[in-house]
Design a protein around this motif. Structure first.
Motif, short mmCIF file in Angstrom:
data_model
loop_
_atom_site.label_atom_id
_atom_site.label_comp_id
_atom_site.label_asym_id
_atom_site.label_seq_id
_atom_site.Cartn_x
_atom_site.Cartn_y
_atom_site.Cartn_z
N ILE A 10 0.76 -1.41 -0.01
CA ILE A 10 0.00 -0.08 0.02
C ILE A 10 0.87 1.32 0.09
CG2 ILE A 10 -1.62 1.38 1.09
CD1 ILE A 10 -2.69 -1.31 2.21
N GLU A 11 1.85 1.09 0.84
CA GLU A 11 2.84 2.43 0.91
C GLU A 11 3.53 2.76 -0.48
OE1 GLU A 11 5.72 1.20 3.90
OE2 GLU A 11 4.25 1.96 5.46
N ALA A 12 3.89 1.41 -1.23
CA ALA A 12 4.38 1.79 -2.57
C ALA A 12 3.54 2.22 -3.55
CB ALA A 12 5.19 0.41 -2.86
N ALA A 13 2.29 1.57 -3.46
CA ALA A 13 1.13 2.09 -4.45
C ALA A 13 0.81 3.66 -4.20
CB ALA A 13 -0.10 1.12 -4.14
N GLU A 14 0.83 3.93 -2.88
CA GLU A 14 0.38 5.24 -2.83
C GLU A 14 1.46 6.44 -3.19
OE1 GLU A 14 -1.61 5.87 1.11
OE2 GLU A 14 -3.51 5.05 0.28
N LEU A 15 2.72 5.84 -3.10
CA LEU A 15 3.75 6.73 -3.50
C LEU A 15 3.65 7.14 -5.05
CD1 LEU A 15 6.96 5.32 -1.73
CD2 LEU A 15 5.88 7.54 -1.21
N THR A 16 3.00 6.28 -5.70
CA THR A 16 3.02 6.51 -7.10
C THR A 16 2.03 8.00 -7.51
OG1 THR A 16 1.13 5.07 -7.60
CG2 THR A 16 3.33 4.12 -7.77
N GLY A 17 1.26 7.92 -6.55
CA GLY A 17 0.41 9.28 -6.64
C GLY A 17 -0.86 8.80 -7.58
N GLN A 18 -0.90 7.47 -8.21
CA GLN A 18 -2.13 6.93 -8.99
C GLN A 18 -3.13 6.11 -7.93
OE1 GLN A 18 -1.71 7.46 -12.39
NE2 GLN A 18 -0.30 9.03 -12.08
N LEU A 19 -2.72 5.64 -6.96
CA LEU A 19 -3.54 4.82 -6.30
C LEU A 19 -3.62 5.22 -4.86
CD1 LEU A 19 -1.88 1.52 -7.21
CD2 LEU A 19 -3.86 2.16 -8.11
N GLN A 20 -5.12 4.89 -4.29
CA GLN A 20 -5.22 5.42 -2.80
C GLN A 20 -6.03 4.10 -2.12
OE1 GLN A 20 -8.07 8.69 -2.53
NE2 GLN A 20 -7.54 8.55 -0.37
N LEU A 21 -5.69 3.96 -1.22
CA LEU A 21 -6.50 2.86 -0.44
C LEU A 21 -7.75 3.11 -0.18
CD1 LEU A 21 -6.11 0.20 1.05
CD2 LEU A 21 -5.67 1.40 3.19
N ALA A 22 -8.61 2.12 -0.61
CA ALA A 22 -10.26 2.43 -0.65
C ALA A 22 -10.89 1.17 0.33
CB ALA A 22 -10.80 2.56 -1.72
N ALA A 23 -10.17 -0.01 0.40
CA ALA A 23 -10.95 -1.16 1.05
C ALA A 23 -9.98 -1.98 1.31
CB ALA A 23 -12.06 -1.46 0.14
N VAL A 24 -10.18 -2.70 2.55
CA VAL A 24 -9.32 -3.85 3.03
C VAL A 24 -10.12 -4.81 3.64
CG1 VAL A 24 -7.55 -4.26 5.07
CG2 VAL A 24 -7.42 -2.30 4.00
N TYR A 25 -10.06 -6.10 3.07
CA TYR A 25 -10.60 -7.27 3.67
C TYR A 25 -9.68 -7.73 4.70
CZ TYR A 25 -12.21 -12.00 4.32
OH TYR A 25 -12.43 -13.00 5.03
N SER A 26 -10.26 -8.19 5.69
CA SER A 26 -9.82 -8.97 7.06
C SER A 26 -10.61 -9.58 7.69
CB SER A 26 -9.05 -7.93 7.91
OG SER A 26 -8.43 -8.56 8.90
N ARG A 27 -10.14 -10.84 8.17
CA ARG A 27 -10.87 -11.79 9.14
C ARG A 27 -11.24 -10.98 10.37
NH1 ARG A 27 -7.42 -17.06 9.61
NH2 ARG A 27 -5.58 -15.33 9.27
#
Length: 60
Positions: free
Chosen positions: A16-33
């Motif tokens: 997630i950290e790497a994805a958000e560093l691109t400026g193209q992606l933002q965390l919207a949802a997390v699935y967890s048990r």
């Protein structure tokens, strides 16, 4: 673009950290048990929705 992840392990956080560093992606949802571990991950990024139901996660 919005990003959804499955799981809350350390590698997920790094992804997630790497994805958000691109400026193209933002965390919207997390699935967890477990809602509490999902909430910890979402809180670390300041945004996103936690799902404990896989069907609800994929419906978004």
């Amino acid at each position: 673009m919005l990003l959804g992840t499955i799981g809350t392990n350390w590698i997920t956080k790094q992804f997630i950290e790497a994805a958000e560093l691109t400026g193209q992606l933002q965390l919207a949802a997390v699935y967890s048990r477990h809602a509490d571990t999902g909430a910890s991950l979402v809180d670390a990024f300041g945004h996103g929705q936690v799902y404990t139901n896989m069907q609800a996660f994929f419906s978004q």
